[in-house]
Design an enzyme around this catalytic site. Structure first.
Site, PDB file in Angstrom:
ATOM      1  N   HIS A 196       5.535  -8.511  13.284  1.00 35.80           N
ATOM      2  CA  HIS A 196       4.232  -8.313  12.634  1.00 35.80           C
ATOM      3  C   HIS A 196       3.720  -9.541  11.904  1.00 35.80           C
ATOM      4  O   HIS A 196       2.624  -9.514  11.344  1.00 35.80           O
ATOM      5  CB  HIS A 196       4.332  -7.153  11.625  1.00 35.80           C
ATOM      6  CG  HIS A 196       5.153  -6.019  12.120  1.00 35.80           C
ATOM      7  ND1 HIS A 196       6.470  -5.824  11.768  1.00 35.80           N
ATOM      8  CD2 HIS A 196       4.853  -5.042  13.008  1.00 35.80           C
ATOM      9  CE1 HIS A 196       6.943  -4.775  12.398  1.00 35.80           C
ATOM     10  NE2 HIS A 196       5.992  -4.278  13.159  1.00 35.80           N
ATOM     11  N   GLY A 212      -5.246  -4.302   0.337  1.00 34.19           N
ATOM     12  CA  GLY A 212      -5.005  -3.480   1.520  1.00 34.19           C
ATOM     13  C   GLY A 212      -5.708  -4.059   2.741  1.00 34.19           C
ATOM     14  O   GLY A 212      -5.148  -4.153   3.829  1.00 34.19           O
ATOM     15  N   ARG A 216     -10.155  -8.787   2.833  1.00 31.23           N
ATOM     16  CA  ARG A 216     -10.124  -9.112   1.399  1.00 31.23           C
ATOM     17  C   ARG A 216      -9.175 -10.297   1.176  1.00 31.23           C
ATOM     18  O   ARG A 216      -9.401 -11.117   0.294  1.00 31.23           O
ATOM     19  CB  ARG A 216      -9.622  -7.918   0.588  1.00 31.23           C
ATOM     20  CG  ARG A 216     -10.594  -6.782   0.552  1.00 31.23           C
ATOM     21  CD  ARG A 216     -11.536  -6.968  -0.604  1.00 31.23           C
ATOM     22  NE  ARG A 216     -12.606  -6.007  -0.543  1.00 31.23           N
ATOM     23  CZ  ARG A 216     -13.328  -5.633  -1.578  1.00 31.23           C
ATOM     24  NH1 ARG A 216     -13.084  -6.128  -2.756  1.00 31.23           N
ATOM     25  NH2 ARG A 216     -14.300  -4.777  -1.434  1.00 31.23           N
ATOM     26  N   ARG A 235      -2.069  -8.629  14.712  1.00 29.15           N
ATOM     27  CA  ARG A 235      -2.789  -7.378  14.401  1.00 29.15           C
ATOM     28  C   ARG A 235      -3.931  -7.591  13.393  1.00 29.15           C
ATOM     29  O   ARG A 235      -4.266  -6.680  12.627  1.00 29.15           O
ATOM     30  CB  ARG A 235      -1.835  -6.327  13.827  1.00 29.15           C
ATOM     31  CG  ARG A 235      -0.923  -5.755  14.875  1.00 29.15           C
ATOM     32  CD  ARG A 235       0.079  -4.803  14.279  1.00 29.15           C
ATOM     33  NE  ARG A 235       0.982  -4.365  15.321  1.00 29.15           N
ATOM     34  CZ  ARG A 235       0.957  -3.144  15.856  1.00 29.15           C
ATOM     35  NH1 ARG A 235       0.116  -2.247  15.426  1.00 29.15           N
ATOM     36  NH2 ARG A 235       1.783  -2.830  16.814  1.00 29.15           N
ATOM     37  N   ARG A 279       0.205  -6.224  -5.591  1.00 23.53           N
ATOM     38  CA  ARG A 279      -0.838  -5.490  -4.852  1.00 23.53           C
ATOM     39  C   ARG A 279      -2.108  -5.456  -5.686  1.00 23.53           C
ATOM     40  O   ARG A 279      -2.044  -5.255  -6.901  1.00 23.53           O
ATOM     41  CB  ARG A 279      -0.346  -4.064  -4.566  1.00 23.53           C
ATOM     42  CG  ARG A 279      -1.453  -3.083  -4.259  1.00 23.53           C
ATOM     43  CD  ARG A 279      -0.957  -1.801  -3.620  1.00 23.53           C
ATOM     44  NE  ARG A 279      -1.869  -0.687  -3.784  1.00 23.53           N
ATOM     45  CZ  ARG A 279      -3.031  -0.536  -3.138  1.00 23.53           C
ATOM     46  NH1 ARG A 279      -3.427  -1.443  -2.278  1.00 23.53           N
ATOM     47  NH2 ARG A 279      -3.788   0.523  -3.352  1.00 23.53           N
ATOM     48  N   VAL A 280      -3.230  -5.682  -5.038  1.00 25.46           N
ATOM     49  CA  VAL A 280      -4.526  -5.497  -5.704  1.00 25.46           C
ATOM     50  C   VAL A 280      -5.310  -4.507  -4.840  1.00 25.46           C
ATOM     51  O   VAL A 280      -5.624  -4.803  -3.695  1.00 25.46           O
ATOM     52  CB  VAL A 280      -5.294  -6.836  -5.865  1.00 25.46           C
ATOM     53  CG1 VAL A 280      -4.720  -7.668  -6.996  1.00 25.46           C
ATOM     54  CG2 VAL A 280      -5.309  -7.661  -4.590  1.00 25.46           C
ATOM     55  N   GLY A 281      -5.551  -3.319  -5.374  1.00 23.95           N
ATOM     56  CA  GLY A 281      -6.165  -2.299  -4.521  1.00 23.95           C
ATOM     57  C   GLY A 281      -7.097  -1.390  -5.288  1.00 23.95           C
ATOM     58  O   GLY A 281      -7.338  -1.563  -6.485  1.00 23.95           O
ATOM     59  N   SER A 282      -7.603  -0.400  -4.550  1.00 22.63           N
ATOM     60  CA  SER A 282      -8.474   0.569  -5.208  1.00 22.63           C
ATOM     61  C   SER A 282      -7.742   1.904  -5.307  1.00 22.63           C
ATOM     62  O   SER A 282      -6.743   2.137  -4.604  1.00 22.63           O
ATOM     63  CB  SER A 282      -9.772   0.715  -4.426  1.00 22.63           C
ATOM     64  OG  SER A 282      -9.471   1.165  -3.131  1.00 22.63           O
ATOM     65  N   MET A 372      -2.371   4.767  -2.118  1.00 21.55           N
ATOM     66  CA  MET A 372      -1.509   5.092  -0.984  1.00 21.55           C
ATOM     67  C   MET A 372      -0.407   4.070  -0.665  1.00 21.55           C
ATOM     68  O   MET A 372       0.190   4.144   0.408  1.00 21.55           O
ATOM     69  CB  MET A 372      -2.387   5.309   0.269  1.00 21.55           C
ATOM     70  CG  MET A 372      -3.448   6.376   0.044  1.00 21.55           C
ATOM     71  SD  MET A 372      -4.398   6.796   1.514  1.00 21.55           S
ATOM     72  CE  MET A 372      -3.233   7.787   2.404  1.00 21.55           C
ATOM     73  N   GLU A 373      -0.155   3.119  -1.545  1.00 18.10           N
ATOM     74  CA  GLU A 373       0.795   2.051  -1.187  1.00 18.10           C
ATOM     75  C   GLU A 373       1.857   1.703  -2.229  1.00 18.10           C
ATOM     76  O   GLU A 373       2.941   1.222  -1.893  1.00 18.10           O
ATOM     77  CB  GLU A 373       0.042   0.750  -0.850  1.00 18.10           C
ATOM     78  CG  GLU A 373      -0.818   0.807   0.402  1.00 18.10           C
ATOM     79  CD  GLU A 373      -2.161   1.467   0.173  1.00 18.10           C
ATOM     80  OE1 GLU A 373      -2.568   1.580  -1.004  1.00 18.10           O
ATOM     81  OE2 GLU A 373      -2.794   1.911   1.150  1.00 18.10           O
ATOM     82  N   SER A 395     -12.184   3.232  -7.799  1.00 14.32           N
ATOM     83  CA  SER A 395     -13.381   3.122  -6.954  1.00 14.32           C
ATOM     84  C   SER A 395     -14.091   4.463  -6.809  1.00 14.32           C
ATOM     85  O   SER A 395     -15.246   4.527  -6.384  1.00 14.32           O
ATOM     86  CB  SER A 395     -12.989   2.600  -5.573  1.00 14.32           C
ATOM     87  OG  SER A 395     -12.049   3.484  -4.996  1.00 14.32           O
ATOM     88  N   ASP A 396     -13.390   5.550  -7.122  1.00 18.68           N
ATOM     89  CA  ASP A 396     -13.991   6.889  -7.052  1.00 18.68           C
ATOM     90  C   ASP A 396     -13.139   7.810  -7.926  1.00 18.68           C
ATOM     91  O   ASP A 396     -12.063   7.410  -8.364  1.00 18.68           O
ATOM     92  CB  ASP A 396     -14.013   7.404  -5.604  1.00 18.68           C
ATOM     93  CG  ASP A 396     -12.641   7.355  -4.961  1.00 18.68           C
ATOM     94  OD1 ASP A 396     -12.336   6.325  -4.313  1.00 18.68           O
ATOM     95  OD2 ASP A 396     -11.849   8.298  -5.135  1.00 18.68           O
ATOM     96  N   ARG A 409     -18.145  -2.844  -6.824  1.00 15.90           N
ATOM     97  CA  ARG A 409     -16.829  -2.952  -6.188  1.00 15.90           C
ATOM     98  C   ARG A 409     -16.363  -4.398  -6.185  1.00 15.90           C
ATOM     99  O   ARG A 409     -15.211  -4.703  -6.480  1.00 15.90           O
ATOM    100  CB  ARG A 409     -16.903  -2.509  -4.714  1.00 15.90           C
ATOM    101  CG  ARG A 409     -16.562  -1.098  -4.495  1.00 15.90           C
ATOM    102  CD  ARG A 409     -16.830  -0.755  -3.024  1.00 15.90           C
ATOM    103  NE  ARG A 409     -17.168   0.643  -2.910  1.00 15.90           N
ATOM    104  CZ  ARG A 409     -16.271   1.609  -2.793  1.00 15.90           C
ATOM    105  NH1 ARG A 409     -15.002   1.327  -2.733  1.00 15.90           N
ATOM    106  NH2 ARG A 409     -16.640   2.863  -2.727  1.00 15.90           N
TER     107      ARG A 409
END
Ligand code: HPA
Length: 424
Positions: A196, A212, A216, A235, A279-282, A372-373, A395-396, A409
């Protein structure tokens, strides 16, 4: 006791006994000779090994060629060569060189982080002996365009061409180039690449920032880093390495969900020797007092996933972030005047839950938000003995109205990135 030290004039006789002194003597008089990289292995005042790196020109830059390495026959297979090479690499890094090239046995040089030189677009000079694979090691990060065919010191080139310097001028032998490229492909497996991630060992920094979305990652590389170089496109999970405030850092997408984060973070920690992943996420808000745009530092991550079962533990496991990173992230945010919350999050396998209200149960246990991570990342870090942190922007909200505009965002995302980068 064995020490690796700079060669002295009084060592010359001993060095003569173990290696080709004639060439060394003429190199010694050349401009390519760097006394700090003419090293001996000294065992209780007896010279038992010798190593010489000389300067070569690669694309206009002064870099290094491993010219000699020899160990006294009575002391072979005892790790002396390893001591010499590692000692020389440390010194070479200190002296600011970016690359070292060596012509030899790929399996041997791989142990020291060498990869086929073509990986870096460094080509084997046509007059070099057929002596295995032409390898290169990355020593110090560079934004410079260092590639091409190394130009050797005259003395060295004369020696290997038997004085027939015209060989240097001969047209480039297509066959040799082709052969080296084929070998480079064959050697790919040993170079760190996974199914990968096509990066070679050394291309990824000690710290990786993981959004994610791979686009980004591209955005961070383009807007926050200088001299970013792409190391992965398998990928379309783009990865880049560049500099932030002079510090080397990588950024790569993780994909969505624990299986995806599980794969990429596992490989970064275990195949590429990465120390820290941020990790930087929402995330979706769960608790009532969590609002859109809030930045959450994930102290720990609950989960409904099966990921933990692989560890076969005798009870439930608490995936947690690295304490020092949590502390520093909170400090950095405060210093920048950005309000953050530190607390528990939930990592779920299910975005579209048939019974969304089950997530209220997490909130009833003080869990701030859902994503989710993080749980997979924290478990992989723990299993590998490495460090991880998740920084999330709301984000929500699952139980309150409202959504972020795309501008909001972006601002929220930028705030999070800055905190992550300041942790370097
Ligand atoms: N569920 C899971 N992950 C998320 C959500 C959500 O509602 N919002 C942002 N990431």
């Amino acid at each position: 006791m064995i020490v690796i030290r700079k060669e002295r004039t009084t060592d010359h006789n001993a060095v003569r006994e173990i290696t080709d002194f004639r060439l060394i003597e003429s190199l010694r008089k050349s401009r390519s000779f760097i006394p700090e990289l003419s090293l001996v292995a000294d065992c209780d005042n007896k010279v038992i090994g010798y190593l010489l790196f000389v300067e070569v020109d690669i694309g206009g830059y002064k870099e290094l060629l491993l010219s000699h390495i020899a160990v006294h026959p009575d002391f072979q297979k005892q790790g002396i060569a390893r001591l010499l090479i590692n000692g020389a690499h440390d010194k070479a890094r200190e002296l600011g060189y970016h690359f070292a090239v060596a012509n030899g046995e790929a399996v041997f040089f791989k142990k020291f982080g060498y990869v086929p030189a073509t990986t870096y677009d460094i080509e084997q000079p046509v007059f070099e002996k057929e002596n295995g694979v032409y390898m290169a090691k990355y020593l110090n990060f560079t934004e410079l365009p260092i590639y091409g065919t190394p130009v050797y010191p005259r003395e060295y080139a004369m020696e290997i061409t038997g004085g027939n310097n015209n060989v240097e001028k001969k047209k480039v032998d297509e066959d040799i180039i082709k052969r080296v490229k084929v070998m480079a492909k064959e050697e790919k497996k040993m170079s760190g690449a996974t199914p990968h991630n096509e990066a070679e060992i050394g291309m990824i920094a000690d710290t990786v920032i993981m959004p994610g979305d791979p686009l980004r990652a591209k955005y961070i590389a383009e807007n926050f880093l200088s001299g970013a170089v792409q190391f992965n496109a398998v990928r379309n999970m783009f990865g880049y390495t560049g500099l932030y405030n002079g510090k080397r850092v990588s950024v790569m997408g993780s994909g969505m969900g624990m299986p995806s984060m599980g794969i990429y973070s596992y490989e970064l920690y275990n195949n590429y020797d990465v120390e820290t992943i941020i990790r930087v996420g929402s995330a979706g808000g769960l608790k009532d007092d969590v609002n859109l745009r809030d930045v959450i530092i994930a102290q720990a991550a609950c989960t409904d996933s099966n990921y933990v079962y692989q560890y076969d533990l005798p009870g439930s496991y608490s995936p947690i972030g690295d304490f020092e990173l949590i502390l520093r992230a909170a400090e950095v945010a405060e210093k920048e005047g950005k309000k953050v919350r530190v607390g528990n999050v939930a990592s779920t396998d299910i975005f579209y839950n048939r019974y969304p209200d089950v997530n209220k149960k997490w909130a009833s246990m003080g869990v701030l938000c859902i994503e989710m991570e993080t749980a997979a990342l924290y478990m992989n870090a723990a299993a590998a003995g490495k460090k991880a942190l998740s920084i999330l922007t709301i984000s929500d909200h699952l139980f309150k109205e409202g959504e972020l505009s795309s501008k909001e965002r972006e601002t929220g995302f930028n705030d999070m990135i800055k905190i992550a980068l300041e942790l370097l």
